[in-house]
Write a protein that holds these residues in place. Structure first.
Motif, short mmCIF file in Angstrom:
data_model
loop_
_atom_site.label_atom_id
_atom_site.label_comp_id
_atom_site.label_asym_id
_atom_site.label_seq_id
_atom_site.Cartn_x
_atom_site.Cartn_y
_atom_site.Cartn_z
N ILE A 1 37.92 105.21 74.40
CA ILE A 1 36.98 104.09 74.26
C ILE A 1 37.06 103.45 72.88
CG2 ILE A 1 35.39 104.86 76.04
CD1 ILE A 1 33.56 105.94 73.85
N ILE A 2 37.39 104.23 71.83
CA ILE A 2 37.43 103.60 70.51
C ILE A 2 38.68 102.75 70.32
CG2 ILE A 2 35.92 105.30 69.45
CD1 ILE A 2 38.30 106.63 68.20
N VAL A 3 39.77 103.08 71.03
CA VAL A 3 40.96 102.22 70.98
C VAL A 3 40.76 101.00 71.88
CG1 VAL A 3 43.44 102.07 71.42
CG2 VAL A 3 42.47 104.17 70.45
N MET A 4 40.18 101.23 73.08
CA MET A 4 39.93 100.12 74.00
C MET A 4 38.96 99.10 73.42
SD MET A 4 39.69 101.92 77.76
CE MET A 4 38.74 100.54 78.37
N ALA A 5 38.08 99.54 72.52
CA ALA A 5 37.10 98.62 71.94
C ALA A 5 37.76 97.46 71.22
CB ALA A 5 36.19 99.37 70.97
N ASN A 6 38.96 97.68 70.69
CA ASN A 6 39.70 96.61 70.02
C ASN A 6 40.57 95.83 70.99
OD1 ASN A 6 38.99 96.13 67.41
ND2 ASN A 6 40.55 97.41 66.49
N THR A 7 41.32 96.54 71.82
CA THR A 7 42.28 95.84 72.69
C THR A 7 41.58 95.03 73.77
OG1 THR A 7 42.55 97.83 74.07
CG2 THR A 7 44.08 97.54 72.25
N LEU B 1 38.85 93.43 73.41
CA LEU B 1 38.27 92.23 72.79
C LEU B 1 39.26 91.08 72.74
CD1 LEU B 1 35.56 91.41 71.48
CD2 LEU B 1 36.61 91.89 69.27
N THR B 2 40.56 91.39 72.69
CA THR B 2 41.55 90.31 72.63
C THR B 2 41.50 89.46 73.90
OG1 THR B 2 43.28 91.76 73.55
CG2 THR B 2 43.09 91.64 71.15
N VAL B 3 41.13 90.08 75.03
CA VAL B 3 41.04 89.35 76.29
C VAL B 3 39.68 88.67 76.43
CG1 VAL B 3 41.08 89.61 78.80
CG2 VAL B 3 42.72 90.85 77.41
N ALA B 4 38.63 89.32 75.92
CA ALA B 4 37.28 88.76 76.04
C ALA B 4 37.01 87.66 75.02
CB ALA B 4 36.25 89.87 75.87
N ALA B 5 37.86 87.55 73.99
CA ALA B 5 37.61 86.61 72.89
C ALA B 5 37.42 85.16 73.34
CB ALA B 5 38.73 86.71 71.86
N PRO B 6 38.25 84.62 74.27
CA PRO B 6 38.04 83.21 74.66
C PRO B 6 36.66 82.94 75.24
CG PRO B 6 40.22 83.96 75.32
CD PRO B 6 39.49 85.17 74.86
N ALA C 1 42.46 86.61 82.43
CA ALA C 1 42.25 87.85 81.71
C ALA C 1 42.75 89.06 82.50
CB ALA C 1 40.77 88.01 81.39
N LEU C 2 42.44 89.12 83.80
CA LEU C 2 42.85 90.26 84.61
C LEU C 2 44.36 90.31 84.76
CD1 LEU C 2 42.20 92.68 86.38
CD2 LEU C 2 41.85 91.11 88.30
N ASP C 3 44.97 89.18 85.05
CA ASP C 3 46.43 89.14 85.20
C ASP C 3 47.14 89.54 83.90
OD1 ASP C 3 46.29 88.35 87.82
OD2 ASP C 3 46.39 86.21 87.38
N THR C 4 46.56 89.15 82.77
CA THR C 4 47.14 89.55 81.48
C THR C 4 47.10 91.05 81.31
OG1 THR C 4 46.52 87.45 80.44
CG2 THR C 4 46.93 89.31 78.97
N GLY C 5 45.95 91.66 81.65
CA GLY C 5 45.83 93.11 81.55
C GLY C 5 46.82 93.83 82.45
N VAL C 6 46.99 93.34 83.67
CA VAL C 6 47.93 93.97 84.59
C VAL C 6 49.35 93.90 84.04
CG1 VAL C 6 49.01 93.74 86.87
CG2 VAL C 6 46.53 93.59 86.65
N ALA D 1 45.30 103.45 76.25
CA ALA D 1 44.15 102.63 75.88
C ALA D 1 44.58 101.24 75.42
CB ALA D 1 43.35 103.32 74.79
N ILE D 2 45.74 101.15 74.75
CA ILE D 2 46.24 99.85 74.29
C ILE D 2 46.42 98.91 75.47
CG2 ILE D 2 48.24 98.69 73.29
CD1 ILE D 2 48.55 101.08 71.42
N ALA D 3 46.95 99.44 76.58
CA ALA D 3 47.18 98.60 77.76
C ALA D 3 45.96 98.52 78.66
CB ALA D 3 48.38 99.15 78.55
N ALA D 4 45.16 99.60 78.70
CA ALA D 4 44.02 99.63 79.61
C ALA D 4 42.90 98.70 79.15
CB ALA D 4 43.49 101.06 79.73
N GLY D 5 42.77 98.49 77.84
CA GLY D 5 41.71 97.63 77.34
C GLY D 5 41.73 96.24 77.96
N PRO D 6 42.85 95.52 77.89
CA PRO D 6 42.90 94.20 78.52
C PRO D 6 42.72 94.24 80.04
CG PRO D 6 44.69 94.46 76.95
CD PRO D 6 44.07 95.81 77.12
N LEU D 7 43.21 95.32 80.69
CA LEU D 7 43.09 95.42 82.14
C LEU D 7 41.63 95.57 82.54
CD1 LEU D 7 44.40 95.67 84.93
CD2 LEU D 7 44.57 98.14 84.53
N VAL D 8 40.91 96.49 81.90
CA VAL D 8 39.50 96.72 82.22
C VAL D 8 38.67 95.47 81.88
CG1 VAL D 8 37.47 98.09 81.64
CG2 VAL D 8 39.68 99.21 81.94
#
Length: 560
Positions: free
Chosen positions: A32-38, A40-45, A307-312, A157-164
């Motif tokens: 969760i602490i790694v996902m907290a950053n990754t 956010l890159t998808v949620a930022a817009p 956002a979801l497609d980017t995470g996938v 977590a680096i990849a799961a953050g944008p997916l979730v």
């Protein structure tokens, strides 16, 4: 079976039976602490649009987490060693979860930045605690395998953050990307009490608070400078932070060399294996975080994925990290960490080199191979380095060892986003100016478009919207001549909007290629340095493993 695990791991006369379940809790906390950053890159817009964030606001929403996280780890790692490593983990999870709840409820940039800072404090407690508890719970023969799984979790977590985050943003607002951390943190807290045995240094001593506070000052100032200077200019704030970082580092080194029980013995950095491992970790995360920063933007803005497609589409890196981790578990005991780590860093350099071929016509398929190679490289290089860093610290200092490893990660990641992000912005701005030269685009609109790729597409969309409005006016015009004029103007604007969108996409793609080249050069030079620093495989008396770094004699006597 007892509901709460109360027997300290130091008092056990055999390896803890449920240690692999305990590792699951530690990996969940790391996740969760790694996902907290990754994430956010998808949620930022969405966050930018909803809160009306400026580019400076958005930068500090991201980095408000990083500054306390990096600055506090050494001191809090020492606190965990002295009092309770499991207590530090649980407290960190509670603070992190509280910050996440606050972040989901606020409605201003200041509130989000403050909530992210609280989460960063929690992460500074959690991160070193996960590694110190891992090292304390697992016997030395199994530690490398456990660290491999820990490293693979970080890659996941680096990849799961944008997916979730992408999945949540399909039906919920950006605040949901904060709230997802809360149930995971709750489960981790319960798991910590039930499955993770308490642990602290067997020979604990008074904490070197002066050294700890000096570490907070120089690391925090350094990270602040790395963020402030490249993004907002080298004004008074950035220069002051640079001076404080330099003076603080010098005072820290002098103090730690003279203190009988320092928070971290800086003499360890004279050991080639320890220094090389820290350099490798920092350089690798410089490349990974920097590449992740611009690849997610390219997928979302230029290729048009949501956002979801980017995470996938970032998932190949996660699978490759697991494959690389499994491979390093097989190779390192046989050929030594020098070859394994150097091969991993060379692979990362090759992945960035492949990204230099990106252009406006590139599709997602052109990114798959670099992502896979980068993931394999992460798995190959990072586990042996983390194992070497943790092996350099005696049992009473495992939390500090974890903090040193994690500080290298955070400094590398901050440098990656700052350096490669600055190169990206400068290159994009320059290419866009060249691509729109000779057009009749107003200077103000060009300046706005040069701020970011998202702003560039927004300018193009604004021109297109104006063309549609003129087209609607033409349909309602009272005379044929007026209608013809409006249609002509609408056609010109529509053509200009298309040209602007093409210019933005091609300029950003060219900037990605240029930035990847700079990243490849940095990581390539770093690969040579690490290869020179790391010693060849050392053998113990049994010839079975690499020799750990010896604890300095003066520290051994102080523990006695």
């Amino acid at each position: 079976m007892r509901l709460v695990m109360n027997e300290p791991v130091e008092r056990m006369d055999r390896p803890y039976a449920r240690r692999w379940w305990a590792l699951l809790v530690l990996c969940l906390s790391l996740l969760i602490i790694v996902m907290a950053n990754t994430a956010l890159t998808v949620a930022a817009p969405d966050m930018t649009q909803d809160l009306g964030l400026s580019s400076a606001d958005l930068q500090w929403v991201i980095d408000g987490y990083t500054v306390p996280y990096a600055a506090l780890m050494l001191l809090l790692g020492a606190v965990g060693d002295t009092y309770s490593r499991r207590g530090a983990l649980v407290l960190g999870l509670v603070v992190f979860g509280g910050g996440a709840v606050a972040g989901s409820l606020v409605d201003s940039s200041t509130g989000v930045i403050a909530a992210r800072a609280v989460m960063g404090v929690g992460a500074a407690l959690i991160m070193p605690a996960t590694l110190s508890l891992l090292a304390a719970t697992f016997p030395r023969a199994e530690r490398a395998k456990a660290i491999t799984l820990w490293t693979a979790t970080a890659g996941l977590a680096i990849a799961a953050g944008p997916l979730v985050a992408g999945a949540l943003l399909e039906h919920h607002g950006w605040s949901s990307t904060f709230l997802i951390n809360v149930p995971i943190a709750f489960v981790a807290v319960i798991g910590a009490f039930v499955l993770v045995p308490p642990s602290r240094a067997a020979h604990h001593h008074r904490i070197d608070y002066v050294g700890g506070l000096l570490s907070v000052a120089w690391i925090g100032s350094l990270v602040y400078m790395i963020i402030e200077g490249p993004h907002f200019g080298w004004g008074v704030k950035a220069v002051t932070a640079a001076v404080v970082a330099g003076v603080g580092l010098a005072l820290f080194v002098v103090w730690e060399l003279r203190h009988p029980r320092p928070v971290v013995d800086v003499r360890r950095f004279a050991n080639r294996r320890f220094a090389g491992s820290n350099l490798a970790v920092a350089l690798f995360f410089l490349a990974v975080f920097g590449a992740f920063y611009y690849l997610t933007q390219h997928l979302q803005f230029v290729l048009g994925y949501d956002a979801l497609d980017t995470g996938v589409r970032m998932l190949p890196i996660a699978g490759a990290v697991f494959a690389g981790s499994a491979l390093t578990g097989y190779l390192t005991p046989r050929i030594g960490m020098k070859i394994t780590v150097t091969a991993g860093m060379a692979g990362g350099t090759a992945a960035l080199a492949l990204l230099t071929q990106v252009d406006h016509s590139s599709s997602y398929g052109d990114f798959v191979l670099p992502l896979v190679i980068l993931g394999l490289a992460i798995g190959l290089a990072l586990s042996p380095c983390t194992d070497a860093i943790m092996g350099a610290f005696p049992e009473p200092e495992l939390g500090v060892g974890g903090a040193v490893n994690d500080t290298s990660i955070e400094l590398g990641g901050s440098l990656g986003i700052a350096i490669l992000g600055s190169v990206l912005a400068s290159s994009y701005s320059s290419h866009l100016a060249d691509a729109t030269a000779g057009s009749k685009l107003p200077a103000g609109a060009l300046s706005t478009a040069q701020d970011s790729v998202g702003a560039g597409y927004a300018v193009a969309q604004g021109i297109g919207d104006k063309a549609r409005r003129l087209g609607e006016q033409a349909a309602q015009a009272g005379s044929g001549e007026q209608a013809a004029q409006l249609k002509a103007q609408a056609g010109q604007l529509a053509h200009g909007a298309g040209q602007m969108a093409d210019a933005v996409g091609s300029s950003f793609a060219d900037a990605v290629a240029h930035t990847s080249l700079i990243g490849a050069v940095i990581l390539g030079v770093g690969t040579v340095l690490v290869a020179v620093l790391l010693p060849w495989k050392e053998r113990t008396s049994s010839g079975a493993a690499e020799a750990p770094v010896e604890e300095p004699a003066e520290l051994q006597s102080s523990h006695a």
